[in-house]
Scaffold this motif. Structure first.
Motif, PDB file in Angstrom:
ATOM      1  N   SER A  18      29.979 -43.910  10.989  1.00  0.00           N
ATOM      2  CA  SER A  18      31.403 -43.818  11.301  1.00  0.00           C
ATOM      3  C   SER A  18      31.930 -42.462  10.862  1.00  0.00           C
ATOM      4  CB  SER A  18      32.180 -44.930  10.595  1.00  0.00           C
ATOM      5  OG  SER A  18      33.567 -44.672  10.578  1.00  0.00           O
ATOM      6  N   MET A  19      32.665 -41.799  11.741  1.00  0.00           N
ATOM      7  CA  MET A  19      33.265 -40.514  11.399  1.00  0.00           C
ATOM      8  C   MET A  19      34.325 -40.683  10.322  1.00  0.00           C
ATOM      9  SD  MET A  19      32.645 -37.404  12.640  1.00  0.00           S
ATOM     10  CE  MET A  19      32.228 -37.622  14.390  1.00  0.00           C
ATOM     11  N   SER A  20      35.169 -41.711  10.463  1.00  0.00           N
ATOM     12  CA  SER A  20      36.242 -41.919   9.481  1.00  0.00           C
ATOM     13  C   SER A  20      35.684 -42.315   8.123  1.00  0.00           C
ATOM     14  CB  SER A  20      37.215 -42.987   9.987  1.00  0.00           C
ATOM     15  OG  SER A  20      36.547 -44.217  10.237  1.00  0.00           O
ATOM     16  N   ALA A  21      34.641 -43.161   8.103  1.00  0.00           N
ATOM     17  CA  ALA A  21      34.038 -43.563   6.830  1.00  0.00           C
ATOM     18  C   ALA A  21      33.411 -42.365   6.132  1.00  0.00           C
ATOM     19  CB  ALA A  21      32.998 -44.644   7.063  1.00  0.00           C
ATOM     20  N   ALA A  22      32.738 -41.512   6.893  1.00  0.00           N
ATOM     21  CA  ALA A  22      32.144 -40.308   6.312  1.00  0.00           C
ATOM     22  C   ALA A  22      33.219 -39.368   5.792  1.00  0.00           C
ATOM     23  CB  ALA A  22      31.275 -39.608   7.348  1.00  0.00           C
ATOM     24  N   ALA A  23      34.325 -39.280   6.518  1.00  0.00           N
ATOM     25  CA  ALA A  23      35.431 -38.423   6.073  1.00  0.00           C
ATOM     26  C   ALA A  23      35.989 -38.901   4.741  1.00  0.00           C
ATOM     27  CB  ALA A  23      36.523 -38.399   7.139  1.00  0.00           C
ATOM     28  N   ARG A  24      36.182 -40.211   4.627  1.00  0.00           N
ATOM     29  CA  ARG A  24      36.668 -40.756   3.351  1.00  0.00           C
ATOM     30  C   ARG A  24      35.672 -40.484   2.237  1.00  0.00           C
ATOM     31  NH1 ARG A  24      38.215 -45.004   6.807  1.00  0.00           N
ATOM     32  NH2 ARG A  24      36.346 -46.208   6.252  1.00  0.00           N
ATOM     33  N   ASP A  25      34.394 -40.647   2.538  1.00  0.00           N
ATOM     34  CA  ASP A  25      33.353 -40.419   1.544  1.00  0.00           C
ATOM     35  C   ASP A  25      33.338 -38.966   1.081  1.00  0.00           C
ATOM     36  OD1 ASP A  25      30.664 -41.411   0.282  1.00  0.00           O
ATOM     37  OD2 ASP A  25      30.143 -39.554   1.303  1.00  0.00           O
ATOM     38  N   GLN A  26      33.590 -38.040   2.010  1.00  0.00           N
ATOM     39  CA  GLN A  26      33.566 -36.608   1.706  1.00  0.00           C
ATOM     40  C   GLN A  26      34.914 -36.079   1.224  1.00  0.00           C
ATOM     41  OE1 GLN A  26      30.605 -34.162   2.780  1.00  0.00           O
ATOM     42  NE2 GLN A  26      29.874 -36.103   1.943  1.00  0.00           N
ATOM     43  N   ARG A  27      35.916 -36.971   1.241  1.00  0.00           N
ATOM     44  CA  ARG A  27      37.271 -36.589   0.839  1.00  0.00           C
ATOM     45  C   ARG A  27      37.829 -35.465   1.730  1.00  0.00           C
ATOM     46  NH1 ARG A  27      39.379 -38.238  -4.108  1.00  0.00           N
ATOM     47  NH2 ARG A  27      38.086 -39.822  -5.124  1.00  0.00           N
ATOM     48  N   ILE A  28      37.602 -35.650   3.033  1.00  0.00           N
ATOM     49  CA  ILE A  28      38.161 -34.748   4.026  1.00  0.00           C
ATOM     50  C   ILE A  28      38.825 -35.600   5.100  1.00  0.00           C
ATOM     51  CG2 ILE A  28      36.500 -32.890   3.607  1.00  0.00           C
ATOM     52  CD1 ILE A  28      34.885 -33.900   5.957  1.00  0.00           C
TER      53      ILE A  28
END
Length: 304
Positions: A18-28
């Protein structure tokens, strides 16, 4: 560092799906994550993911690149760890997980002290009672209650934690105290259960005169949050099984009272879990060695 940032984002998008899940994980932001993937695809001149409004799946090229990307990031992490080890100044980001009760009562209060002693280490604490995949979720070290199912993980035992069956005085006044464990399975009493997908324990193991027996208890209330069970017990809704350290204050005040003390629950192991590779990182080793004696000391304070 932008190219490596793009690779790290790609790996997390691939692993989390998931793009959104990865973004949350990376804090971006999701937009930044998407931009990094697009930049990487432009640089490689291939599509790494098939994208639709509902799904994101890696292409064949994406699967191939993931294997190489993991090796690249692992090599970088190992190189940074080696430098940190030589300079004896561990630094970087540390991802730690813990069950809700353990994290709130034992780990979170110690984090500020750890940060003061090691200001170059930033720590992300994730609290959840659900089962975690350390590798897929990028966890460096995870506190755990019970026996892990994944035999590939390394484990450092912290302590055996005493547990207790207990209920509020209001519940006992209305329903009476159970006289035998069998009453917990016969519908005579309401039991408050911790249940979540992948939960390893759906029965209560009690120490009986002829050995440990497991009781499939019954009750109208369930939750995947242990603190919710404590609140329900305090409200007089039933009997719960809890580690003593989680409810020590309520036992001391009398807000919760032990029951079936002649057939107590089997103690549960608390341990730290980590992968072999994570343990090579000086900051992870440091965190484990620093936390273990302090958690052990705090557990000794919370006894019946």
């Amino acid at each position: 560092m932008s190219y490596f940032d793009n690779i790290r984002t790609f790996v997390r998008v691939y692993e989390l799906g998931s793009m959104s899940a990865a973004a949350r994980d990376q804090r971006i932001s999701a937009a930044v994550a998407s931009s990094r993937i697009s930049q990487l695809e432009d640089y490689l001149s291939v599509r790494l993911f098939h994208r639709t409004t509902r799904q994101l799946n890696p292409t064949e090229q994406g699967n191939i690149f993931y294997e190489g990307a993991c090796k690249i990031l692992e090599a970088i992490d190992e190189a940074e760890a080696a430098i940190n080890s030589i300079t004896q100044s561990p630094r970087g980001l540390l991802h730690v997980a813990a069950p809700l009760g353990v994290g709130r009562r034992l780990i979170a209060p110690l984090i500020p002290e750890f940060k003061r002693e090691y200001p170059l280490i930033d720590l992300r604490l994730r609290l959840s009672d659900r089962k975690l995949d350390l590798t897929a979720e990028g966890i460096d070290a995870a506190f755990f209650l019970g026996v892990p199912e994944d035999s590939s993980l390394r484990i450092k035992k912290i302590a055996d934690c005493a547990r207790v069956l207990c209920a509020a005085p209001s519940y006992l006044a209305e329903r009476g105290a159970p006289e035998s464990p069998q009453q917990l399975t016969a519908g005579t009493h309401d039991c408050l259960n911790l249940r979540y997908p992948g939960a390893p324990e759906f029965q209560w193991p009690l120490e009986m005169p002829d050995g440990v027996q497991r009781f499939a208890v019954k009750g109208p209330f369930e939750s995947d949050d242990g603190d919710v069970l404590t609140d329900w017990a305090l409200a007089g809704l039933g009997i719960t099984l809890k580690p003593v350290f989680e409810i020590a204050e309520h036992l001391s005040s009398g807000a919760l009272q032990p029951v079936l003390t002649e057939s107590p629950p089997v103690p549960i192991q608390m341990a730290l879990l980590y992968t072999h590779r994570r343990h090579q990182d000086p900051k992870t080793r440091l965190f484990i060695d620093w936390m273990t004696p302090r958690v052990q000391a705090d557990l000794k304070k919370s006894t019946l």
